[in-house]
Structure formats: structure tokens, C-alpha cells
Design an enzyme around this catalytic site. Structure first.
Site, PDB file in Angstrom:
ATOM      1  N   ASP A  63     -16.893   1.031  11.949  1.00  0.00           N
ATOM      2  CA  ASP A  63     -15.475   0.987  11.606  1.00  0.00           C
ATOM      3  C   ASP A  63     -14.925  -0.191  12.418  1.00  0.00           C
ATOM      4  O   ASP A  63     -14.966  -0.168  13.658  1.00  0.00           O
ATOM      5  CB  ASP A  63     -14.809   2.306  12.012  1.00  0.00           C
ATOM      6  CG  ASP A  63     -13.312   2.305  11.709  1.00  0.00           C
ATOM      7  OD1 ASP A  63     -12.675   1.234  11.753  1.00  0.00           O
ATOM      8  OD2 ASP A  63     -12.773   3.399  11.444  1.00  0.00           O
ATOM      9  N   VAL A  64     -14.438  -1.208  11.729  1.00  0.00           N
ATOM     10  CA  VAL A  64     -14.052  -2.453  12.412  1.00  0.00           C
ATOM     11  C   VAL A  64     -12.827  -2.302  13.318  1.00  0.00           C
ATOM     12  O   VAL A  64     -12.498  -3.214  14.060  1.00  0.00           O
ATOM     13  CB  VAL A  64     -13.794  -3.604  11.413  1.00  0.00           C
ATOM     14  CG1 VAL A  64     -15.086  -4.056  10.771  1.00  0.00           C
ATOM     15  CG2 VAL A  64     -12.753  -3.221  10.377  1.00  0.00           C
ATOM     16  N   TYR A 155       1.795  -3.442   4.816  1.00  0.00           N
ATOM     17  CA  TYR A 155       0.659  -4.291   4.437  1.00  0.00           C
ATOM     18  C   TYR A 155       0.999  -5.772   4.626  1.00  0.00           C
ATOM     19  O   TYR A 155       0.217  -6.540   5.203  1.00  0.00           O
ATOM     20  CB  TYR A 155       0.262  -4.011   2.980  1.00  0.00           C
ATOM     21  CG  TYR A 155      -0.905  -4.856   2.516  1.00  0.00           C
ATOM     22  CD1 TYR A 155      -2.196  -4.591   2.954  1.00  0.00           C
ATOM     23  CD2 TYR A 155      -0.710  -5.937   1.646  1.00  0.00           C
ATOM     24  CE1 TYR A 155      -3.269  -5.373   2.538  1.00  0.00           C
ATOM     25  CE2 TYR A 155      -1.771  -6.712   1.230  1.00  0.00           C
ATOM     26  CZ  TYR A 155      -3.052  -6.433   1.676  1.00  0.00           C
ATOM     27  OH  TYR A 155      -4.115  -7.218   1.269  1.00  0.00           O
ATOM     28  N   LYS A 159      -0.832  -8.729   7.023  1.00  0.00           N
ATOM     29  CA  LYS A 159      -1.401  -9.973   6.500  1.00  0.00           C
ATOM     30  C   LYS A 159      -0.706 -11.191   7.111  1.00  0.00           C
ATOM     31  O   LYS A 159      -1.336 -12.235   7.320  1.00  0.00           O
ATOM     32  CB  LYS A 159      -1.354  -9.981   4.969  1.00  0.00           C
ATOM     33  CG  LYS A 159      -2.350  -9.005   4.366  1.00  0.00           C
ATOM     34  CD  LYS A 159      -3.781  -9.432   4.679  1.00  0.00           C
ATOM     35  CE  LYS A 159      -4.781  -8.319   4.661  1.00  0.00           C
ATOM     36  NZ  LYS A 159      -6.155  -8.744   4.986  1.00  0.00           N
TER      37      LYS A 159
END
Ligand code: NAD
Length: 254
Positions: A63-64, A155, A159
Site C-alpha cells: 500500500d503506497v 481529489y 492532484k
């Protein structure tokens, strides 16, 4: 010889969506590929299929967003193939919904998977990359970094962070042979892209074919994102550093 021959590439989120397209493409172009993805993903299958086609790949589950898992995955890839010279920070997840209904734990989780992951992964990979004399890092940003989509405050914020992370890493490390760029896709025909359209339509955002067509002509193909990442990863992009490569057919230009 392939465009990435002699390189060792780690691709996060490399078992699905555009990450999968990149794992296959980078391996075809001669890279030894470390696929980092969730344990429950298709990572093992994807790596085996690449090997069956004559390429070199291993699956290193993680899991990053979890530091210890990132460092063991990086160590596993280095142990198998040597220093990582291409890092594709691609894994990321989506959240769609009204801002006032966004809960704190959802906020933290998206920031962790989309942003903290880039910090953890880049920090774990850089020592080996620097010792190897340099390398290329590609981070997946989005049109959402510069064009806000309704119902995507969280989100879009993640980003925006990925967008600047790529540039800031480039500036700090350009004198040490490291390049870092971002690839910024429009709506892509992956699970993520399809979930996004379903999520947005629930909240009355027009995602009809006509609306998408007016913006883009069509959904982006995962291979088109992988091709852009390949260019940035390769030595062909040797003087391309700290930049944002949009793969969006003018979405952000009109
Ligand atoms: P996808 O959902 O099809 O694939 C994502 C992959 O990442 C999957 O294999 C998944 O298992 C993996 N992943 C998810 N969470 C993880 C975690 N915590 N640790 C490790 N692996 C994890 O998505 P995709 O369309 O390829 O999108 C991936 C990236 O592209 C994301 O960074 C996303 O923000 C970005 N992006 C997507 C679109 C789009 O429309 N699909 C547009 C712009 C940017």
C-alpha cells in the site's frame, strides 16, 4: 535495443489501469520492471505475463501510503534488479462528492494515497537513484490539478499537490542527474475514469457523451498515458525537467 534498455523501473499502481499499460510498455522497451500495487491486485499475474513474453518483471506488493510497505517494496525491487533509475509514481484513488459531506478520514486517506505516497516512494528510491548517477521520476498529476471538476474538491487538491511535487523535486535535484516531471491525463477509460463518470452523474454533473465530446473528443486510452510516461522516463527527455505533460486533447486548452 528498447527505449528503456538498461533501466530499472518501479511503477506504483502498476497492476491496473494506466499503470498496467505502463508496466507492459516499459518492459517491452527493455526496462526491468518492479510492479508495486496492493496485495489483492493482479500484480503477480501481470508480472508473470510480462516474463512469459520475454520481459523482466517482479511484483512487490505494497500500500503506497504506508511507509514500511513502501520501503520493503523498494528493497525487493532493488534486490532483484539493482538501483531503480525510473520511478513512475502513478498509484492514486478518486473521491467524488459534495465538499460539505466530505469526512475528515476520507480527506486524510486521499491525501495519504495520492500525495504522501509520492513523498514516501520518492524518498525511498532517491538514495539508490543518486548512487546510480541519476534517473527519471514521473508523477501522475491530472487535468484536475489545473481545472476544477464539480464535486471533486478533495481529489483536485491532491492532484494540485502532485503537480507541484514534481516541479519542486526537479528543482531540488536537477544538479544531481535527477529529472522529475508530471504526466497530466484527461478522463481515461480505466476503472477510475468510469467510476468518476458514474460518481459525477449521481450529483447531476453532465458527463454525457456529448459533454465529454465537447471537451475532449473521446476518453483517453491508457496506452496514451503510458506512451507519454515512457517519453518522460527515457533519455529522449534528457532536457525535459520540472514540466507538466498534458495528455488531454485540449481539455485544459479551451
Ligand atoms: P485505476 O483505478 O484503473 O488503477 C489504479 C491502480 O492503483 C490499481 O491497480 C490499484 O490497485 C492501485 N492502487 C490503488 N490504491 C493503491 C495503494 N494504496 N497502494 C498501491 N496501489 C494502489 O486507475 P488509473 O485510471 O490508472 O489512475 C491511476 C492514476 O491516474 C491516479 O493517480 C489517478 O489520479 C490518475 N488519473 C486518472 C484519470 C482517469 O480518468 N482515470 C485521469 C487523470 C489522472
Amino acid at each position: 535495443a528498447g527505449r528503456l534498455s538498461g533501466k530499472v523501473a518501479l511503477i506504483s499502481g502498476g497492476a491496473g489501469g494506466c499503470g498496467l499499460a505502463a508496466s507492459e510498455l516499459f518492459a517491452r522497451e527493455g526496462a526491468k520492471v518492479g510492479i508495486v500495487d496492493l496485495p489483492r491486485s493482479k500484480g503477480e499475474e501481470v508480472a508473470a505475463a510480462i516474463r512469459a513474453n520475454g520481459g523482466e518483471a517482479i511484483f512487490a506488493p505494497a500500500d503506497v501510503s504506508v511507509s514500511a510497505e513502501v520501503s520493503s517494496a523498494v528493497k525487493a525491487v532493488e534486490a532483484a534488479f539493482g538501483a531503480i533509475t525510473v520511478l513512475f509514481n502513478h498509484a492514486g484513488i478518486l473521491a467524488v462528492g459534495p465538499f460539505l459531506e466530505t469526512e475528515e478520514d476520507e480527506w486524510d486517506r486521499l491525501m495519504a494515497v495520492n500525495v504522501r505516497s509520492m513523498f514516501l516512494m520518492t524518498k525511498a528510491v532517491l538514495p539508490g537513484m543518486l548512487a546510480a548517477g541519476g534517473g527519471s521520476i514521473v508523477c501522475t498529476s491530472s487535468i484536475s490539478a489545473v481545472a476544477a471538476t464539480p464535486m471533486e474538491v478533495l481529489y483536485d487538491t491532491t492532484k494540485g499537490a502532485c503537480h507541484m511535487f514534481a516541479r519542486a523535486i526537479a528543482v531540488e535535484f536537477r544538479d544531481r542527474g535527477i529529472r522529475c516531471n508530471a504526466v497530466c491525463p484527461g478522463f481515461i477509460a480505466t476503472d477510475h475514469g468510469k467510476r468518476e463518470l458514474v460518481g459525477l452523474s449521481k450529483y447531476g454533473v453532465d458527463v454525457s457523451e456529448a459533454a465529454i465530446a465537447a471537451q475532449q473528443g473521446r476518453m483517453c486510452d491508457p496506452k496514451e498515458v503510458a506512451n507519454a510516461a515512457l517519453f518522460l522516463a527515457s533519455d529522449e527527455a534528457s532536457f525535459v525537467n520540472g514540466t507538466h505533460l498534458f495528455v488531454d486533447n485540449c481539455f485544459t486548452a479551451v
